[in-house]
Enzyme design. Structure first.
Site, short mmCIF file in Angstrom:
data_model
loop_
_atom_site.label_atom_id
_atom_site.label_comp_id
_atom_site.label_asym_id
_atom_site.label_seq_id
_atom_site.Cartn_x
_atom_site.Cartn_y
_atom_site.Cartn_z
CG HIS A 87 34.09 18.71 24.75
ND1 HIS A 87 35.21 17.91 24.84
CD2 HIS A 87 33.13 18.08 25.45
CE1 HIS A 87 34.93 16.86 25.57
NE2 HIS A 87 33.67 16.93 25.96
N GLY A 116 41.61 24.59 33.12
CA GLY A 116 41.19 23.21 33.36
C GLY A 116 40.94 22.47 32.06
CG ASP A 157 39.03 27.13 32.30
OD1 ASP A 157 39.40 25.99 31.92
OD2 ASP A 157 38.17 27.29 33.19
CG ASP A 197 37.27 19.42 27.41
OD1 ASP A 197 37.78 20.12 26.52
OD2 ASP A 197 37.41 18.18 27.47
#
Ligand code: GRF
Length: 271
Positions: A157, A191, A189, A193
């Protein structure tokens, strides 16, 4: 043969230009990482990332998310091998308050993911590396790969998380006026990032820079970092620390770690 002696098998997912994929191809081909890319897959046809994989002789597949997102969700739902409500409870990526709208989107995403799983699983990847893959990933996908208690899906990211999650890391960093930009590589996971951070590095945003200059600096770091993280994983040097009530963290058990950080810092100033 243990995993330390053998090469990690990587599946790389892309949505665009694929310069991270190219950097991994170059480093694996040159024998500079303890990994091989066994398959690449894209969420849309015709992108440069696919051409890069093909040119390198890596099996390259397309799972056209656009087509899935238009299909009849009730038909798709019947074919899914999971309880959609359960996945909805576990996910933290779709926030539509209207339940049916949320489930529709989730079912379509999961159906595309089922197709990706069917495409890449025959290549027996040890890790799935998202490299500019611009799609949300659901717990259905993660549950498939995170077997035997091991996290196996990684993302890169272009921001210093938890700042600036989402699709515009460079633009957000620059327009906020940050003096340092950052890159984060993390396990994925439920969520967006938000998964356990494996590696981070920063680059300066200097007076006179524009967002493209910042991106150039950041991308040079991205290429180094992804290969390094893969080497750490191959060497078993990424320790995952999970404790009830706390965020899952990682510790890098590499004696060379400070020197690696220093080399990233030098790289950040070198372009
Ligand atoms: C990179 O900046 C990566 O961090 C982000 O998407 C971009 C992909 O670039 N997730 P490329 O396709 O690897 O050139």
């Amino acid at each position: 043969m243990s995993k330390v002696d053998s090469k990690l098998r990587l599946a790389v997912l892309v949505s665009g230009g694929g310069t991270n994929l190219q950097a991994l191809i170059d480093r694996t081909r040159a024998g500079r990482t303890a990994a091989e890319i066994v398959v690449a897959a894209a969420d849309r046809p015709g992108i440069q990332g696919l051409a890069r994989a093909e040119a390198a002789g890596i099996p390259a597949h397309v799972v056209d998310y656009g087509a899935f997102l238009k299909q009849d969700w009730e038909v798709l739902r019947r074919d899914l091998p999971v309880d959609v409500e359960e996945i909805d409870r576990a996910q933290n990526i779709l926030h539509q308050p209207e339940r049916e709208e949320r489930l529709k989107r989730l079912v379509r995403l999961m159906s595309a993911e089922a197709a990706i799983i069917a495409t890449i699983e025959p290549y027996r990847p040890d890790y799935v590396c998202l490299a500019g893959f611009m799609r949300l990933v659901t717990p259905f996908f993660l549950n498939h790969f995170n077997r035997e208690g091991r996290l196996r899906v990684i993302n890169i990211h272009p921001a210093l998380l938890p700042a600036f999650p989402g699709q515009h890391g460079y633009e957000d960093t620059f327009s906020y006026g940050c003096k340092w930009g950052g890159i984060t590589i993390h396990f994925v996971d439920e969520g967006e990032d938000s998964g356990p951070i494996i590696a981070q590095a920063v680059y300066p945003v200097l007076p006179g820079d524009d967002v493209e200059k910042a991106r150039q600096r950041g991308l040079q770091l991205e290429y180094e970092m992804y290969a390094q993280v893969i080497d750490w994983l191959a060497a078993g040097q990424v320790e995952v620390v999970a404790a009830a009530g706390h965020r899952t963290r990682t510790l890098i058990r590499d004696p060379e770690y400070p020197r690696v950080m220093e080399s990233w810092m030098r790289k950040a100033f070198s372009c």
